[in-house]
Write a protein that holds these residues in place. Structure first.
Motif, PDB file in Angstrom:
ATOM      1  N   LEU A 152      -7.119   2.916  -6.351  1.00  0.00           N
ATOM      2  CA  LEU A 152      -5.709   2.743  -6.663  1.00  0.00           C
ATOM      3  C   LEU A 152      -4.972   4.014  -6.244  1.00  0.00           C
ATOM      4  N   ARG A 153      -3.891   3.843  -5.494  1.00  0.00           N
ATOM      5  CA  ARG A 153      -3.156   4.991  -4.977  1.00  0.00           C
ATOM      6  C   ARG A 153      -1.673   4.844  -5.305  1.00  0.00           C
ATOM      7  N   VAL A 154      -1.111   5.841  -5.987  1.00  0.00           N
ATOM      8  CA  VAL A 154       0.316   5.839  -6.291  1.00  0.00           C
ATOM      9  C   VAL A 154       1.049   6.250  -5.020  1.00  0.00           C
ATOM     10  N   VAL A 155       1.824   5.328  -4.442  1.00  0.00           N
ATOM     11  CA  VAL A 155       2.476   5.615  -3.161  1.00  0.00           C
ATOM     12  C   VAL A 155       3.947   5.991  -3.323  1.00  0.00           C
ATOM     13  N   VAL A 174       6.838   2.747 -10.390  1.00  0.00           N
ATOM     14  CA  VAL A 174       5.865   3.212  -9.404  1.00  0.00           C
ATOM     15  C   VAL A 174       5.417   2.031  -8.554  1.00  0.00           C
ATOM     16  N   VAL A 175       4.931   2.357  -7.359  1.00  0.00           N
ATOM     17  CA  VAL A 175       4.294   1.356  -6.500  1.00  0.00           C
ATOM     18  C   VAL A 175       2.855   1.797  -6.295  1.00  0.00           C
ATOM     19  N   ILE A 176       1.913   0.886  -6.567  1.00  0.00           N
ATOM     20  CA  ILE A 176       0.495   1.180  -6.485  1.00  0.00           C
ATOM     21  C   ILE A 176      -0.113   0.388  -5.330  1.00  0.00           C
ATOM     22  N   ALA A 177      -0.825   1.082  -4.440  1.00  0.00           N
ATOM     23  CA  ALA A 177      -1.609   0.419  -3.401  1.00  0.00           C
ATOM     24  C   ALA A 177      -3.028   0.254  -3.928  1.00  0.00           C
ATOM     25  N   ALA A 178      -3.501  -0.981  -3.967  1.00  0.00           N
ATOM     26  CA  ALA A 178      -4.826  -1.286  -4.500  1.00  0.00           C
ATOM     27  C   ALA A 178      -5.736  -1.780  -3.378  1.00  0.00           C
ATOM     28  N   GLY A 179      -6.895  -1.141  -3.241  1.00  0.00           N
ATOM     29  CA  GLY A 179      -7.870  -1.539  -2.232  1.00  0.00           C
ATOM     30  C   GLY A 179      -9.261  -1.189  -2.707  1.00  0.00           C
ATOM     31  N   GLY A 180     -10.209  -1.154  -1.769  1.00  0.00           N
ATOM     32  CA  GLY A 180     -11.566  -0.802  -2.154  1.00  0.00           C
ATOM     33  C   GLY A 180     -12.613  -1.499  -1.320  1.00  0.00           C
ATOM     34  N   ARG A 189      -0.055  -4.208  -2.615  1.00  0.00           N
ATOM     35  CA  ARG A 189       0.768  -3.302  -3.403  1.00  0.00           C
ATOM     36  C   ARG A 189       1.399  -4.019  -4.585  1.00  0.00           C
ATOM     37  N   VAL A 190       1.486  -3.286  -5.682  1.00  0.00           N
ATOM     38  CA  VAL A 190       2.045  -3.829  -6.921  1.00  0.00           C
ATOM     39  C   VAL A 190       3.069  -2.838  -7.460  1.00  0.00           C
TER      40      VAL A 190
END
Length: 226
Positions: A152-155, A174-180, A189-190
């Protein structure tokens, strides 16, 4: 530490988490299984201490014991406002070079471990994941982590409540980029309110996205809130 764990052991055994450690409804879209899988490490980057705390809110409220290791000066009031049950939270602020021993001991008895530490070696990362998987502990780390299943990355971050150089901070978006890896391989993104003006953690509606960014007044430096 050993004495504290021994004293808590009877309660910890009664509060073993379910197969998935629950998270707040607003955070479920960040995770491929809509909860935290024991033994599967989630890494959070981009300065997301509030996000780590929010990930512990539902678990602690449901009776799961949580531990936070390496967060020097952790804001307990902020944690409580995000929904963390402080009576179910144990904090080890500065474990120093002994953080691996502390993390392994806590992962063996707690349902959720929040961890901030130096980048571990691959063998240490795998050992912690093995202990956590065996004992039923979900692990969320601040920073990069070898083999993290979810990243999870806060963009972006923006605040509501500030006018032209004055006002009171009321809400943060905030906008969070979720991957893995695996089921989390496709990044998405959420947008989240973390929290909104009423103190709740919730997803931001598309119409709200970007609406609260403030342009500094002419002749003033930009105000940065971290």
């Amino acid at each position: 530490m050993e004495a504290t764990l021994a004293a808590l052991a009877p309660q910890l055994q009664l509060s073993r988490p379910r197969p998935l450690v629950p998270v707040l409804p607003a955070l479920q879209d960040l995770l491929p299984e809509r909860g935290l899988r024991p033994g599967a490490v989630v890494s959070v980057t981009g300065g997301g201490t509030a996000l780590l705390l929010a990930l512990a809110a539902a678990a602690s409220s449901a009776g799961t014991w949580c531990a936070a290791v390496g967060f020097d000066g952790l804001g307990l009031l902020a944690a409580a406002e995000l929904g963390v049950d402080l009576s179910r939270l144990v904090v080890v602020e500065t474990p120093g070079e002994r953080w691996p021993e502390v993390a392994l001991a806590l992962a063996d008895g707690f349902g959720l471990l929040l961890l901030r530490c130096a980048p571990p070696s691959a063998p240490m990362a795998e050992r912690l994941a093995t202990v956590a998987r065996r004992s039923g502990c979900a692990v969320v780390v601040a920073g990069q982590w070898p083999g993290a299943r979810v990243r999870l990355r806060v963009v972006s971050r923006s605040w509501q409540g500030l006018g032209a150089g004055r006002g009171r901070l009321k809400a943060r978006q905030v906008v969070i980029a979720a991957g893995g890896r695996g089921a989390a391989a496709r990044e998405h993104r959420v947008g989240l309110w973390l929290p909104d003006a009423q103190g709740a953690v919730r997803q931001a509606e598309p119409a709200e996205s970007g609406a609260q960014r403030r342009t500094p007044a002419a002749g003033r430096g930009a105000l940065v809130v971290v």
